[in-house]
Design a protein around this motif. Structure first.
Motif, PDB file in Angstrom:
ATOM      1  N   LEU A  84      18.609 -15.100  18.242  1.00 18.00           N
ATOM      2  CA  LEU A  84      17.825 -16.324  18.381  1.00 18.00           C
ATOM      3  C   LEU A  84      18.718 -17.560  18.333  1.00 18.00           C
ATOM      4  O   LEU A  84      18.501 -18.532  19.071  1.00 18.00           O
ATOM      5  CB  LEU A  84      16.764 -16.394  17.278  1.00 18.00           C
ATOM      6  CG  LEU A  84      15.647 -15.333  17.369  1.00 18.00           C
ATOM      7  CD1 LEU A  84      14.806 -15.345  16.113  1.00 18.00           C
ATOM      8  CD2 LEU A  84      14.784 -15.557  18.598  1.00 18.00           C
ATOM      9  N   ASP A  85      19.723 -17.537  17.457  1.00 17.28           N
ATOM     10  CA  ASP A  85      20.691 -18.639  17.411  1.00 17.28           C
ATOM     11  C   ASP A  85      21.368 -18.810  18.766  1.00 17.28           C
ATOM     12  O   ASP A  85      21.553 -19.935  19.256  1.00 17.28           O
ATOM     13  CB  ASP A  85      21.743 -18.368  16.334  1.00 17.28           C
ATOM     14  CG  ASP A  85      21.298 -18.833  14.957  1.00 17.28           C
ATOM     15  OD1 ASP A  85      20.526 -19.801  14.885  1.00 17.28           O
ATOM     16  OD2 ASP A  85      21.727 -18.223  13.963  1.00 17.28           O
ATOM     17  N   LYS A  86      21.768 -17.695  19.365  1.00 22.62           N
ATOM     18  CA  LYS A  86      22.451 -17.756  20.656  1.00 22.62           C
ATOM     19  C   LYS A  86      21.506 -18.256  21.761  1.00 22.62           C
ATOM     20  O   LYS A  86      21.922 -18.983  22.660  1.00 22.62           O
ATOM     21  CB  LYS A  86      23.010 -16.381  21.013  1.00 22.62           C
ATOM     22  CG  LYS A  86      24.164 -15.952  20.107  1.00 22.62           C
ATOM     23  CD  LYS A  86      24.613 -14.532  20.398  1.00 22.62           C
ATOM     24  CE  LYS A  86      25.734 -14.124  19.439  1.00 22.62           C
ATOM     25  NZ  LYS A  86      26.146 -12.717  19.641  1.00 22.62           N
ATOM     26  N   ARG A  87      20.250 -17.872  21.679  1.00 19.15           N
ATOM     27  CA  ARG A  87      19.274 -18.340  22.678  1.00 19.15           C
ATOM     28  C   ARG A  87      19.049 -19.848  22.525  1.00 19.15           C
ATOM     29  O   ARG A  87      18.975 -20.583  23.526  1.00 19.15           O
ATOM     30  CB  ARG A  87      17.955 -17.587  22.498  1.00 19.15           C
ATOM     31  CG  ARG A  87      16.834 -18.012  23.461  1.00 19.15           C
ATOM     32  CD  ARG A  87      17.160 -17.629  24.900  1.00 19.15           C
ATOM     33  NE  ARG A  87      16.155 -18.037  25.856  1.00 19.15           N
ATOM     34  CZ  ARG A  87      15.108 -17.282  26.238  1.00 19.15           C
ATOM     35  NH1 ARG A  87      14.937 -16.075  25.701  1.00 19.15           N
ATOM     36  NH2 ARG A  87      14.259 -17.718  27.135  1.00 19.15           N
ATOM     37  N   ARG A  88      18.951 -20.314  21.292  1.00 20.49           N
ATOM     38  CA  ARG A  88      18.744 -21.742  21.075  1.00 20.49           C
ATOM     39  C   ARG A  88      19.941 -22.537  21.587  1.00 20.49           C
ATOM     40  O   ARG A  88      19.778 -23.581  22.229  1.00 20.49           O
ATOM     41  CB  ARG A  88      18.529 -22.009  19.580  1.00 20.49           C
ATOM     42  CG  ARG A  88      18.294 -23.469  19.260  1.00 20.49           C
ATOM     43  CD  ARG A  88      17.680 -23.667  17.900  1.00 20.49           C
ATOM     44  NE  ARG A  88      18.490 -23.103  16.831  1.00 20.49           N
ATOM     45  CZ  ARG A  88      18.099 -23.069  15.552  1.00 20.49           C
ATOM     46  NH1 ARG A  88      16.910 -23.536  15.215  1.00 20.49           N
ATOM     47  NH2 ARG A  88      18.888 -22.569  14.629  1.00 20.49           N
ATOM     48  N   LEU A  89      21.134 -22.036  21.324  1.00 21.00           N
ATOM     49  CA  LEU A  89      22.333 -22.720  21.797  1.00 21.00           C
ATOM     50  C   LEU A  89      22.407 -22.703  23.321  1.00 21.00           C
ATOM     51  O   LEU A  89      22.762 -23.695  23.956  1.00 21.00           O
ATOM     52  CB  LEU A  89      23.570 -22.063  21.198  1.00 21.00           C
ATOM     53  CG  LEU A  89      24.911 -22.713  21.527  1.00 21.00           C
ATOM     54  CD1 LEU A  89      24.938 -24.155  21.067  1.00 21.00           C
ATOM     55  CD2 LEU A  89      26.048 -21.927  20.887  1.00 21.00           C
ATOM     56  N   ALA A  90      22.069 -21.550  23.924  1.00 19.13           N
ATOM     57  CA  ALA A  90      22.082 -21.457  25.388  1.00 19.13           C
ATOM     58  C   ALA A  90      21.079 -22.433  26.005  1.00 19.13           C
ATOM     59  O   ALA A  90      21.333 -23.024  27.059  1.00 19.13           O
ATOM     60  CB  ALA A  90      21.773 -20.022  25.821  1.00 19.13           C
ATOM     61  N   GLY A  91      19.947 -22.625  25.322  1.00 22.50           N
ATOM     62  CA  GLY A  91      18.937 -23.542  25.836  1.00 22.50           C
ATOM     63  C   GLY A  91      19.374 -24.992  25.806  1.00 22.50           C
ATOM     64  O   GLY A  91      18.898 -25.805  26.606  1.00 22.50           O
ATOM     65  N   LEU A  92      20.276 -25.328  24.889  1.00 14.73           N
ATOM     66  CA  LEU A  92      20.801 -26.689  24.853  1.00 14.73           C
ATOM     67  C   LEU A  92      21.695 -26.972  26.053  1.00 14.73           C
ATOM     68  O   LEU A  92      21.799 -28.106  26.515  1.00 14.73           O
ATOM     69  CB  LEU A  92      21.595 -26.906  23.559  1.00 14.73           C
ATOM     70  CG  LEU A  92      20.801 -26.897  22.254  1.00 14.73           C
ATOM     71  CD1 LEU A  92      21.757 -26.965  21.065  1.00 14.73           C
ATOM     72  CD2 LEU A  92      19.808 -28.054  22.208  1.00 14.73           C
ATOM     73  N   LYS A  93      22.355 -25.916  26.533  1.00 14.80           N
ATOM     74  CA  LYS A  93      23.282 -26.077  27.652  1.00 14.80           C
ATOM     75  C   LYS A  93      22.614 -25.868  29.011  1.00 14.80           C
ATOM     76  O   LYS A  93      23.080 -26.390  30.011  1.00 14.80           O
ATOM     77  CB  LYS A  93      24.443 -25.088  27.498  1.00 14.80           C
ATOM     78  CG  LYS A  93      25.251 -25.291  26.217  1.00 14.80           C
ATOM     79  CD  LYS A  93      26.329 -24.226  26.071  1.00 14.80           C
ATOM     80  CE  LYS A  93      27.133 -24.424  24.810  1.00 14.80           C
ATOM     81  NZ  LYS A  93      28.166 -23.375  24.610  1.00 14.80           N
ATOM     82  N   ASP A  94      21.540 -25.069  29.026  1.00 12.84           N
ATOM     83  CA  ASP A  94      20.877 -24.730  30.289  1.00 12.84           C
ATOM     84  C   ASP A  94      19.378 -24.764  30.062  1.00 12.84           C
ATOM     85  O   ASP A  94      18.822 -23.923  29.353  1.00 12.84           O
ATOM     86  CB  ASP A  94      21.325 -23.343  30.757  1.00 12.84           C
ATOM     87  CG  ASP A  94      20.759 -22.976  32.123  1.00 12.84           C
ATOM     88  OD1 ASP A  94      19.843 -23.678  32.605  1.00 12.84           O
ATOM     89  OD2 ASP A  94      21.226 -21.977  32.705  1.00 12.84           O
ATOM     90  N   GLU A  95      18.719 -25.745  30.659  1.00  8.45           N
ATOM     91  CA  GLU A  95      17.283 -25.926  30.470  1.00  8.45           C
ATOM     92  C   GLU A  95      16.499 -24.663  30.822  1.00  8.45           C
ATOM     93  O   GLU A  95      15.482 -24.340  30.188  1.00  8.45           O
ATOM     94  CB  GLU A  95      16.799 -27.102  31.344  1.00  8.45           C
ATOM     95  CG  GLU A  95      15.325 -27.418  31.214  1.00  8.45           C
ATOM     96  CD  GLU A  95      14.977 -28.049  29.870  1.00  8.45           C
ATOM     97  OE1 GLU A  95      13.835 -27.853  29.420  1.00  8.45           O
ATOM     98  OE2 GLU A  95      15.855 -28.710  29.285  1.00  8.45           O
TER      99      GLU A  95
END
Length: 615
Positions: A42-53
């Protein structure tokens, strides 16, 4: 879709066998491991979402689904998910160094008592997923990488093989369905479909997870950031469990360090000193560093920029209030606020170790035994606070069995001593028995015995402690007062044999008399600008090409062998056996310091021949 059957890597099969046969009395940890893995995703998904909408997801959470009739427990997250190659790489193999050591320690921990004192090593090596096989007859994993169109189903009974297939209808994220064995409380195998048991495990191990862990409509964890809570409101057990979560080390930390900075730049930090060194502490590709949050939002998992490399073993989190959520590693390296945090955290860690020295000597000794050689790497960095590091350092010495601090060494220095004497080498025994020690032992001068590789370098870089210079007893000429100082007449009488030895022994830079020896005939020393044998070995082991290193042969004029050689040279300078005697004298000096003979067979032959003539 076509189902493919694959075999686990050899080390993974061994680990699976240990899991299936339940090496731990506390099997509850399997759920802790699955929730921890889900939290990471989940941490990785949240971080990925900051970089890619396109990868952003709302309501990141973990669902637990218990089916008592089917005897399954499912842990489901809507995190980053995995591709087929990632599933095979992360679960089908143990792609970590130290696997053999891990398996050995896991086996050693088998059968220990059931009071929580056993070495729970699973998570330390990044293989927590395998713990499901302590409770599972079969495990099914369904996953789809965020942004991908197809998913993967993985399944295994822990029997050495697994099946894997591509599926079209998998939701994003990962779901692990554990098909549970029948409950057996005598074997500490509980009913993990029991809602009360699930609540108990989540509350005990995963209360601090920053995402909601749900069972039906209920959220089971408080999601409170421990670093933001006053220490008086957090139990020691909560701290220990949080440490295990961030470090994957299931022993208790030696010390907990909490700090908060307010003002123009605000941040909070919760750090831990481990009680043992990880297997990959000295590996270049090892992951280390602190977790970085910005206003409770996870940003980076292993932020090396937050602490200097010689403190890379410290675990924990830093939560900064004024950084951008889009900060990158490149920006971290340049950001002045990060540099400020780095200096303050390093200072706080070293001061906490200093407090340990005063308040809990046993914990300090454990810390220095596990991490001392790493901490001393900071002495090679001119930008670091060398005094703060030296203040917490301790060293073996000739002054006693227990290591000594430099401050205590200075307090014990006899009147007239103005240097901190040391010697470097491979082992304490070798150094303590070195001929170089003889005069220092006779005069009652304490010598530090430095056996870590880094010791060869930092003493040169640092130079002194509290204005008292370091001095190697195996380098340069000694200036100890002696009852047997060489007289001008003695020096003159030895001049011919010294000149002859200089000419005969091509491997030495010089031959001279010394007062540093009391019982040995000879020793080898480096000159003031030369490198020690241990440093030479280290450079050569690193692949560096060095020119031949010549050293100085020092002779004890009071020893019968040396005085006899002088007399023999006076009487029969042309005797070829004298050259062999010189070779044996040099060889014994080389062996006495742990050096390597250029031609061991020749030395043994010469020695055997001489011994046979004495019988």
């Amino acid at each position: 879709m076509t189902t493919e059957t694959l075999e686990f890597q050899a080390e993974a099969r061994q680990l699976l066998d240990l899991m299936v046969h339940s090496i731990y009395s506390n099997k509850d940890i399997f759920l802790r491991e699955l929730i921890s893995n889900a939290s990471d995703a989940l941490d990785k998904r949240r971080l990925a979402g900051l970089k890619d909408e396109a990868l952003r997801a709302d309501d990141l959470h973990i669902d637990l689904v218990a089916d008592q009739e089917a005897r399954t427990l499912t842990v489901r997250d809507n995190g980053i998910g995995m591709t087929r190659d990632e599933v095979v790489g992360l679960i089908g193999t143990i792609a970590r160094s130290g696997t053999a050591e891990m398996l050995r320690k896991l086996k050693e921990s088998k059968g220990k008592d059931q009071n929580g004192e056993q070495a729970e090593l699973i998570g330390q090596f990044g293989v927590g997923f395998y713990s499901v096989f302590m409770v599972a007859e079969r495990t099914t994993l369904l996953t789809r990488k965020a942004g991908e169109t197809t998913g993967v189903r993985w399944e295994s009974a822990g029997d050495g093989t697994y099946t894997i297939e591509t599926v079209e209808d998998a939701p994003e994220g990962t779901s692990v369905c554990v098909h549970l064995r029948p409950a057996d409380e005598e074997d500490a195998l509980y009913d993990y479909t029991d809602e009360r048991k699930i609540r108990e495990i989540v509350k005990r191990y995963s209360d601090f997870i920053s995402f909601p862990v749900r069972l039906g409509d209920d959220t089971l964890n408080s999601m409170k950031a421990l670093w933001a809570r006053p220490r008086s409101e957090v139990s020691e057990e909560e701290y220990r469990e949080f440490y295990r979560h961030v470090s994957h080390d299931w022993t208790d930390p030696l010390d907990i360090i909490q700090m908060r900075a307010e003002g123009t730049f605000e941040y909070e930090a919760l750090l831990f000193l481990p009680s043992r060194a990880p297997q990959d502490l000295y590996h270049r590709d090892a992951r280390h560093g602190l977790q970085l949050y910005v206003k409770r939002v996870f940003i980076l998992d292993d932020s090396r920029e937050l602490l200097p490399d010689h403190l890379r073993f410290v675990k924990g989190v830093v939560d900064a209030a004024d950084l951008s959520l889009n900060i990158s590693r490149e920006i971290l390296q340049q950001d002045r606020h990060i540099q400020l945090i780095r200096r303050r955290l390093a200072k706080k860690v070293l001061s906490s170790v200093k407090d340990l020295m005063k308040k809990d000597a046993d914990k300090y000794r454990t810390f220095w035994r596990e991490f001392g050689s790493v901490v001393k790497e900071g002495l090679l960095d001119p930008s670091e606070d060398h005094k703060a590091i030296l203040d917490i350092a301790s060293f073996a010495s000739t002054g006693g069995e227990e290591p000594t601090t430099l401050a205590d060494y200075l307090d014990r220095m006899p009147e007239g001593q103005d240097k901190i004497y040391f010697m470097t080498g491979d082992s304490r025994t070798q150094l303590a028995n070195s001929p170089h020690m003889e005069a220092f032992r006779a005069k009652g001068y304490e010598v530090l015995l430095l056996t870590d590789q880094v010791d060869e370098v930092w003493v040169e870089a640092v130079g002194d402690y509290r204005d008292t210079p370091f001095q190697s007893i195996a380098r340069g000429a000694v200036d100890l007062p002696s009852d047997e100082e060489a007289s001008p007449e003695q020096a003159e009488s030895y001049a011919p044999v010294l000149a002859w030895l200089n000419e005969t022994l091509g491997d030495v830079k010089d031959v001279r008399l010394t007062t540093r020896l009391t019982s040995s005939p000879a020793c080898l020393v480096s000159d003031n600008d030369g490198i020690t044998p241990a440093l030479e070995k280290m450079y050569r082991a690193m692949g560096q090409v060095l020119p031949p290193v010549q050293r100085i042969l020092e002779l004890n004029p009071q020893h019968p062998l040396v005085s006899g050689l002088r007399t023999a040279h006076e009487q029969r300078a042309d005797d070829p056996s004298l050259a062999e005697s010189a070779e044996l004298l040099y060889g014994t000096a080389l062996l006495a310091e742990g050096g390597d003979l250029a031609d061991p067979a020749r030395f043994a032959s010469l020695l055997a021949d001489r011994l046979s003539k004495t019988l």
